[in-house]
Write an enzyme that holds these catalytic residues in place. Sequence first.
Site, short mmCIF file in Angstrom:
data_model
loop_
_atom_site.label_atom_id
_atom_site.label_comp_id
_atom_site.label_asym_id
_atom_site.label_seq_id
_atom_site.Cartn_x
_atom_site.Cartn_y
_atom_site.Cartn_z
CG ASP A 156 -1.75 1.28 1.31
OD1 ASP A 156 -2.70 1.39 0.53
OD2 ASP A 156 -1.44 2.15 2.15
CG ASP A 169 -3.70 3.68 -3.27
OD1 ASP A 169 -4.50 2.80 -3.61
OD2 ASP A 169 -3.94 4.51 -2.36
CD GLU A 170 -4.80 -1.84 -0.69
OE1 GLU A 170 -5.41 -2.85 -0.31
OE2 GLU A 170 -5.10 -0.68 -0.33
#
Length: 424
Positions: free
Chosen positions: A15, A114-115
Amino acid sequence: MDYSLYPRNDVLCIDMRSFYASVEAVKLGLDPMKVMLAVVGDTSRPGSIVLAASPMLKEKYGISNVSRFFELPNDPKIYIVNANMADYLHTSIAIVKLLHQYAPKEAIHPYSVDEIWVTVNGLQRLFGDRWEIAKQIKRDILQRFNLTCSIGIGDNKFLAKVVMDLHAKKVGIAECTYEDVKEKLWPFPVESIWGIGTRMKRNLNNMGIITLEQLANYDRTRLKKRFGVMGEQLYWHAWGIDLSPVFGNFLKTEQKSFGHGISLLRDYSESEALICILDLCEEVCRRARSSHQAGKTVHLGIVYSKDTGGGFSRSQSMLSPTNITMEVYTMCLQLFQRFYDGKSMIRRVYVTLTNLTNEQNIQLHLFEKDTKKNEIGYVMDAIRDKYGATALLRASSYTDAGILLERSKKIGGHYAEAKNNDST
């Protein structure tokens, strides 16, 4: 619980910390972890949402991703920038390319911009155990992009995700095996884990289930009776069990519908709303044609302005499937004329095409002599693909009520590039 019956994998969940804000801080030559910076969807609108806040801004002022632009404190040390969605996507893609140095394509699953999940089974001889791989990835991302990340390590994707959310965001890297579930998961309230929202939390709390330990020890049959398959899944998740695949094409799913909607920047009149509906039909049908699909059912949703409230959401099926813009628009027009109250201003519109079928299965009407309307859409699509999304538009799209010109500048509902590069 006999965990020997369930697969064990080496899964990392990565993350990126305050991703949008961190990218903007790096662009300004600032430390993402020390600067106070907010990324706003559109700084020309006081009510625009804060898409991301740097860790320092969150810590000092409690700004979150549900805050509004006008709620930001008047502090000269705070940098305020417009969103640059294209930059965030490019950085995300570059990070995924970096991960290809550690794992094959089928072992990398981007969950969001974003992960990312990465399965690192069998890589010990090359890079060490899964802890060592996590450390190297974290170090590489920092050195290459000046961005900080948190990494959860688990025996499956669920455990990697949950331990990242609950523990790694505080310490950088954290691990949860099956044997760690009672210690690292059970003390937390049910809403702390991935997949339980406000409504489910309320339902579980009303049943006396407050913590994950209580969920894990609740009667599984009763959970399934109350919530269906979801209830059984929650039970197994409380024990840390997740059988979702860790290799392969995770994103390949059957398309159920094509839809587009928009929250308007101002109240629209009836005539303006019809222009907006036509633009949305154009987008919906373009997507359907690009997938060689056609739909038989058209769904129109209208939300009135907050002054009056209300609206309607209705659908109607056609005699045969279509992906022709004007046929879908005609159906939307019928729904609008039937259910619109004739006086309210309009603030949100959405159009959806469902009940899909492969275009090859569609047979032209026996007496249809003019097939040009079935071909013109593809010609228009080809022109737009070659020269840009706005190379060919209907005249109504150029009016103040048209939305396609403005939407062409956005990704995911936010501007691909900032409207201006000023920061304060």
